[in-house]
Design a protein around this motif. Structure first.
Motif, PDB file in Angstrom:
ATOM      1  N   SER A   1      18.759 -26.070  14.865  1.00 57.25           N
ATOM      2  CA  SER A   1      19.010 -24.871  15.942  1.00 57.25           C
ATOM      3  C   SER A   1      19.949 -25.565  17.230  1.00 57.25           C
ATOM      4  N   LEU A   2      20.948 -24.918  17.516  1.00 59.43           N
ATOM      5  CA  LEU A   2      21.952 -25.516  18.475  1.00 59.43           C
ATOM      6  C   LEU A   2      21.861 -25.106  19.760  1.00 59.43           C
ATOM      7  N   GLN A   3      21.684 -25.645  20.691  1.00 64.16           N
ATOM      8  CA  GLN A   3      21.000 -25.573  22.077  1.00 64.16           C
ATOM      9  C   GLN A   3      22.518 -25.284  23.069  1.00 64.16           C
TER      10      GLN A   3
ATOM     11  N   GLY B   1      26.336 -27.684  25.936  1.00 68.77           N
ATOM     12  CA  GLY B   1      25.252 -27.589  25.216  1.00 68.77           C
ATOM     13  C   GLY B   1      24.388 -29.113  25.165  1.00 68.77           C
ATOM     14  N   ALA B   2      23.260 -29.276  24.546  1.00 69.05           N
ATOM     15  CA  ALA B   2      22.518 -30.535  24.563  1.00 69.05           C
ATOM     16  C   ALA B   2      22.373 -30.710  22.890  1.00 69.05           C
ATOM     17  N   ALA B   3      21.815 -31.884  22.570  1.00 65.17           N
ATOM     18  CA  ALA B   3      21.651 -32.262  21.290  1.00 65.17           C
ATOM     19  C   ALA B   3      20.696 -31.196  20.653  1.00 65.17           C
ATOM     20  N   PRO B   4      20.988 -30.494  19.460  1.00 65.80           N
ATOM     21  CA  PRO B   4      20.193 -29.832  18.586  1.00 65.80           C
ATOM     22  C   PRO B   4      19.042 -30.328  17.940  1.00 65.80           C
ATOM     23  N   TYR B   5      18.012 -29.389  17.603  1.00 69.26           N
ATOM     24  CA  TYR B   5      16.958 -30.067  17.105  1.00 69.26           C
ATOM     25  C   TYR B   5      16.743 -29.422  15.569  1.00 69.26           C
TER      26      TYR B   5
ATOM     27  N   PHE C   1      15.581 -18.357  17.461  1.00 66.56           N
ATOM     28  CA  PHE C   1      16.568 -19.466  17.639  1.00 66.56           C
ATOM     29  C   PHE C   1      17.383 -19.346  18.851  1.00 66.56           C
ATOM     30  N   ILE C   2      17.210 -18.643  19.692  1.00 67.02           N
ATOM     31  CA  ILE C   2      18.071 -18.549  21.031  1.00 67.02           C
ATOM     32  C   ILE C   2      17.195 -19.685  21.942  1.00 67.02           C
ATOM     33  N   VAL C   3      18.130 -20.329  23.001  1.00 63.74           N
ATOM     34  CA  VAL C   3      17.689 -21.439  23.862  1.00 63.74           C
ATOM     35  C   VAL C   3      16.546 -20.618  24.593  1.00 63.74           C
ATOM     36  N   GLY C   4      15.588 -21.620  25.232  1.00 63.96           N
ATOM     37  CA  GLY C   4      14.711 -21.195  26.155  1.00 63.96           C
ATOM     38  C   GLY C   4      14.637 -22.027  27.442  1.00 63.96           C
ATOM     39  N   GLU C   5      13.740 -21.639  28.286  1.00 60.17           N
ATOM     40  CA  GLU C   5      13.908 -22.556  29.595  1.00 60.17           C
ATOM     41  C   GLU C   5      13.790 -23.981  29.490  1.00 60.17           C
ATOM     42  N   ASP C   6      13.283 -24.418  28.434  1.00 55.30           N
ATOM     43  CA  ASP C   6      13.248 -25.991  28.532  1.00 55.30           C
ATOM     44  C   ASP C   6      14.713 -26.770  28.422  1.00 55.30           C
ATOM     45  N   PHE C   7      15.595 -25.825  27.547  1.00 52.84           N
ATOM     46  CA  PHE C   7      16.877 -25.955  27.500  1.00 52.84           C
ATOM     47  C   PHE C   7      17.787 -25.785  28.965  1.00 52.84           C
ATOM     48  N   ALA C   8      17.474 -24.688  29.535  1.00 53.59           N
ATOM     49  CA  ALA C   8      18.125 -24.356  30.696  1.00 53.59           C
ATOM     50  C   ALA C   8      17.975 -25.619  31.820  1.00 53.59           C
ATOM     51  N   HIS C   9      16.464 -26.049  31.897  1.00 55.72           N
ATOM     52  CA  HIS C   9      16.070 -27.022  32.826  1.00 55.72           C
ATOM     53  C   HIS C   9      16.830 -28.319  32.412  1.00 55.72           C
TER      54      HIS C   9
ATOM     55  N   SER D   1      24.731 -42.333  17.958  1.00 50.50           N
ATOM     56  CA  SER D   1      24.405 -41.156  18.909  1.00 50.50           C
ATOM     57  C   SER D   1      23.379 -40.364  18.757  1.00 50.50           C
ATOM     58  N   PRO D   2      22.996 -39.761  19.659  1.00 54.01           N
ATOM     59  CA  PRO D   2      21.442 -38.641  19.412  1.00 54.01           C
ATOM     60  C   PRO D   2      22.017 -37.396  18.753  1.00 54.01           C
ATOM     61  N   PHE D   3      23.437 -37.185  18.462  1.00 58.33           N
ATOM     62  CA  PHE D   3      23.716 -35.984  17.750  1.00 58.33           C
ATOM     63  C   PHE D   3      23.728 -36.013  16.194  1.00 58.33           C
ATOM     64  N   PRO D   4      23.295 -35.138  15.333  1.00 61.24           N
ATOM     65  CA  PRO D   4      23.411 -35.421  13.953  1.00 61.24           C
ATOM     66  C   PRO D   4      24.897 -35.608  13.530  1.00 61.24           C
ATOM     67  N   TRP D   5      25.898 -34.940  14.238  1.00 62.72           N
ATOM     68  CA  TRP D   5      27.296 -34.716  13.698  1.00 62.72           C
ATOM     69  C   TRP D   5      28.278 -35.835  14.459  1.00 62.72           C
TER      70      TRP D   5
END
Ligand SMILES: Cc1cc2nc3c(=O)[nH]c(=O)nc-3n(C[C@H](O)[C@H](O)[C@H](O)COP(=O)(O)OP(=O)(O)OC[C@H]3O[C@@H](n4cnc5c(N)ncnc54)[C@H](O)[C@@H]3O)c2cc1C
Length: 447
Positions: free
Chosen positions: A251-253, A313-317, A338-346, A442-446
């Motif tokens: 899921s991409l954030q 964005g940030a790293a996906p999960y 799979f839409i981003v939530g408050e945790d991502f925004a914060h 890197s913390p990103f899978p790509w």
């Protein structure tokens, strides 16, 4: 449009890969006196840019730890540069800003960029990195950064605009695009043999060659082709690991801070490169000062009028649900799951403030609208470009391929008989043969 009973080339998906292949294939066929765009039909169950290409951040970069990815991306950047205006491509450059744990990886990227003639500047050391960033942004304040790779090419494109432009270019070559047509299966004369017709909800369409650019639906089409659900992978240790799922979902954030994009201009009043920061520093909330994470984190961002603010964005999960049970539809911003939530925004707005003082206290302007989407990933998170069932060319970019505009051009050349050395490292056989791409820190899978 009435559906044809037979076409020479049937392309599934009107995203970046399906349309780039259609456009370039039409040109190739014409140049070789072997036909033209009228031999090509693109079908899409939704519309043009209905998938990941229509919601992508649109970042175009070379920065990859894997040599084969860098060479392929350099080719794609060259294709974006052929028509920046037409593709709504902003060649502002790209910056990879990293902590010490990534220093050596990024140094090797910089070295190889020199070797392949891809222009970049590499800054090393904490003080020099900070000074370099401050020459761009007077308010730069991220700590613990010990290298900065500044790619002078690359940047970003406005997601849907580029895809509509590609569709117009393809149609200009005579390609037909049939939207609202869902592929439901394939017909062949023998089990596992070549595809003779594609089954759709509007009827069967006979074809000589299928091209699949189905993005997040890659697994769905893979299953329709009755290809193996798991794969055996020969690891670096020489041991073969069996039963690895061929497809998993991540899921991409991503989101947008709804401020004036002009807020993020450089000291000399220009629009800046796309910024990507990875960090090992503790990340504190810009809202209440609490510790958000003391693990490695990463973000990217750019001012973007198309999104109406600072978008990034940030790293996906990785989605833990059995891939067979993941609901890809409804897709993207329409997905309840799979839409981003408050945790991502914060996290993301706090990370912006961690990097640049101008973003402190701006979290209240975060746009509270659905964003993000899922992607279909291969076992090693790198693309598979290969032919299956004798005549089905699969373009599966492992969901970091908006930037890969040039892949469709290379695929078109392969369909005309010219094998591409740039695509060779991305064949499916690499898993069994153990010809894997190196893995970065890197913390990103790509990356
Ligand atoms: C939130 C997000 C941000 C991203 N940001 C970036 C980025 O900054 N840079 C980058 O390089 N990449 C990015 N990506 C990845 C990138 O968007 C995808 O890798 C790329 O767009 C995939 O292109 P595609 O043409 O393969 O698939 P898509 O664009 O998804 O197109 C596939 C099409 O196939 C159609 N389709 C599917 N199944 C069927 C069927 N059975 N019958 C008919 N039609 C069908 C769909 O309707 C869809 O229109 C991002 C992805 C997401 C989700």
């Amino acid at each position: 449009m009435a559906i044809p009973s037979h076409v020479q080339y049937l392309i599934i998906g009107a995203g970046i890969h399906g349309l780039s292949t259609a456009y370039h294939l039409a040109q190739q066929l014409k140049a070789r006196g072997r036909g033209d765009g009228r031999d090509i039909l693109v079908v899409d169950k939704g519309g043009i840019a209905a998938g990941a290409s229509g919601i992508a951040c649109g970042v175009v970069r070379n920065n990859y730890f894997q040599p084969a990815m860098r060479e392929l991306m350099a080719h794609s950047v060259g294709v974006w540069e052929t028509d920046p205006e037409g593709y709504s491509y902003h060649p502002v450059g790209y910056m990879q800003i990293s902590p010490e744990s990534m220093h050596e990886d990024v140094a090797s990227i910089a070295r190889q960029q020199k070797e392949i003639g891809y222009e970049s500047t590499f800054i090393e050391g904490e003080k020099d990195s900070s000074d370099y960033m401050k020459t761009l942004f007077h308010d730069w304040q991220a700590k613990g950064i010990t290298s900065v790779l500044h790619e002078k090419r690359g940047g970003y494109a406005n997601n849907t605009k580029a895809i509509y432009a590609l569709a117009t270019k393809a149609e200009g070559e005579g390609v037909r695009i049939l939207t609202g047509c869902t592929v439901t299966g394939f017909k062949s004369d023998s089990a596992g043999g070549a595809i003779k017709a594609v089954e759709t909800d509007l009827g069967d369409i006979g074809c000589d060659q299928v091209v699949i650019g189905a993005g997040p639906w890659a697994k769905t089409v893979w299953d329709m082709l009755e290809l193996p659900k798991t794969v055996s992978i020969k690891g670096a240790d020489g041991v073969t690991h069996d039963n690895i799922p061929m497809w998993i979902y991540w899921s991409l954030q991503e989101g947008t801070l709804g401020v004036d994009p002009e807020l993020q201009k450089t000291n000399d009043g220009k629009f800046p490169p796309v910024i990507h920061v990875d960090s090992n520093e503790p990340l504190y909330s810009d809202y209440d000062g609490s510790l958000l994470t003391d693990k490695m984190w990463g973000i990217y961002y750019k001012p973007d009028f198309h999104f109406g603010g600072i978008q990034g964005g940030a790293a996906p999960y990785a989605i833990q649900t059995d891939p067979d049970d993941v609901a890809v539809d409804p897709y993207g911003v329409d997905s309840p799951d799979f839409i981003v939530g408050e945790d991502f925004a914060h996290m993301w707005t706090s990370a912006l403030a961690h990097c640049q003082k101008r973003f402190e206290g701006q979290f209240e302007f975060y746009k509270n609208e659905p964003s993000g989407g899922i992607g279909s990933f291969t076992p090693d998170s790198f693309p598979v470009f290969d032919v299956f069932r004798e005549n089905c060319y699969l373009i599966a970019d492992s969901n970091h391929g908006y930037k890969m505009l040039g892949v469709g051009k290379l695929v078109a050349e392969e369909l005309c008989g010219d094998r591409s050395s740039l695509l060779e490292p991305f064949r499916y056989s690499r898993y069994a043969e153990g010809k894997l791409h190196p893995v970065s820190n890197s913390p990103f899978p790509w990356s």
